[in-house]
Design a protein around this motif. Structure first.
Motif, PDB file in Angstrom:
ATOM      1  N   ARG A  14      45.459  75.997  75.833  1.00 53.86           N
ATOM      2  CA  ARG A  14      46.502  74.955  75.826  1.00 53.86           C
ATOM      3  C   ARG A  14      45.795  73.610  75.875  1.00 53.86           C
ATOM      4  NH1 ARG A  14      50.320  76.003  80.261  1.00 53.86           N
ATOM      5  NH2 ARG A  14      48.630  75.259  81.549  1.00 53.86           N
ATOM      6  N   THR A  15      46.080  72.755  74.915  1.00 53.48           N
ATOM      7  CA  THR A  15      45.384  71.479  74.810  1.00 53.48           C
ATOM      8  C   THR A  15      46.257  70.319  75.259  1.00 53.48           C
ATOM      9  OG1 THR A  15      46.089  71.226  72.512  1.00 53.48           O
ATOM     10  CG2 THR A  15      43.968  72.273  72.881  1.00 53.48           C
ATOM     11  N   ASP A  16      45.619  69.310  75.811  1.00 51.64           N
ATOM     12  CA  ASP A  16      46.271  68.040  76.157  1.00 51.64           C
ATOM     13  C   ASP A  16      45.395  66.932  75.577  1.00 51.64           C
ATOM     14  OD1 ASP A  16      47.337  65.732  77.264  1.00 51.64           O
ATOM     15  OD2 ASP A  16      47.703  66.651  79.211  1.00 51.64           O
ATOM     16  N   ILE A  17      45.763  66.483  74.394  1.00 59.95           N
ATOM     17  CA  ILE A  17      44.932  65.525  73.671  1.00 59.95           C
ATOM     18  C   ILE A  17      44.879  64.180  74.381  1.00 59.95           C
ATOM     19  CG2 ILE A  17      44.686  64.265  71.497  1.00 59.95           C
ATOM     20  CD1 ILE A  17      45.920  66.790  70.173  1.00 59.95           C
ATOM     21  N   LEU A  18      45.986  63.728  74.922  1.00 65.59           N
ATOM     22  CA  LEU A  18      46.006  62.425  75.589  1.00 65.59           C
ATOM     23  C   LEU A  18      45.063  62.372  76.780  1.00 65.59           C
ATOM     24  CD1 LEU A  18      49.808  61.568  75.469  1.00 65.59           C
ATOM     25  CD2 LEU A  18      47.979  60.664  74.041  1.00 65.59           C
ATOM     26  N   ARG A  19      44.971  63.451  77.521  1.00 65.64           N
ATOM     27  CA  ARG A  19      44.087  63.495  78.699  1.00 65.64           C
ATOM     28  C   ARG A  19      42.692  64.010  78.380  1.00 65.64           C
ATOM     29  NH1 ARG A  19      48.559  65.740  82.919  1.00 65.64           N
ATOM     30  NH2 ARG A  19      49.675  63.771  83.087  1.00 65.64           N
ATOM     31  N   GLY A  20      42.499  64.552  77.198  1.00 69.19           N
ATOM     32  CA  GLY A  20      41.192  65.091  76.834  1.00 69.19           C
ATOM     33  C   GLY A  20      40.843  66.321  77.636  1.00 69.19           C
ATOM     34  N   SER A  21      41.827  67.204  77.807  1.00 69.27           N
ATOM     35  CA  SER A  21      41.598  68.412  78.606  1.00 69.27           C
ATOM     36  C   SER A  21      42.229  69.618  77.924  1.00 69.27           C
ATOM     37  CB  SER A  21      42.194  68.241  80.001  1.00 69.27           C
ATOM     38  OG  SER A  21      43.598  68.151  79.941  1.00 69.27           O
TER      39      SER A  21
END
Length: 82
Positions: A14-21
């Protein structure tokens, strides 16, 4: 974004592009969160559905400057006192 692809090692990423995680669920029951993951690599994973999850994981999480923390392991018994 939740990514399910055929992998013998990884259940999902599961990616979170805004947080870079990203959160990674391994098939052995361990759940990791990785921080400081390249946003370009996260976008590449989301838009390239034919990419190997294992290859991406090793290159962008394990063998990079990303930091990780083990969040949960289903093979261990956790006890909490109140």
């Amino acid at each position: 974004m939740l990514t399910y692809q055929s992998s013998s090692f990884i259940s999902y990423i599961r990616t979170d592009i805004l947080r870079g995680s990203c959160d990674v669920q391994l098939k052995d029951g361990k759940f990791y969160t990785y921080y400081n993951v390249s946003r370009r690599a996260l976008l590449n994973l989301e838009f390239n559905k034919s990419m190997s999850l294992g290859f991406w994981f090793n290159r962008n999480c394990v063998n990079s400057n990303a930091t990780s923390s083990l969040v949960f392991d289903v093979n261990k018994v956790y006890s909490f006192s109140v």
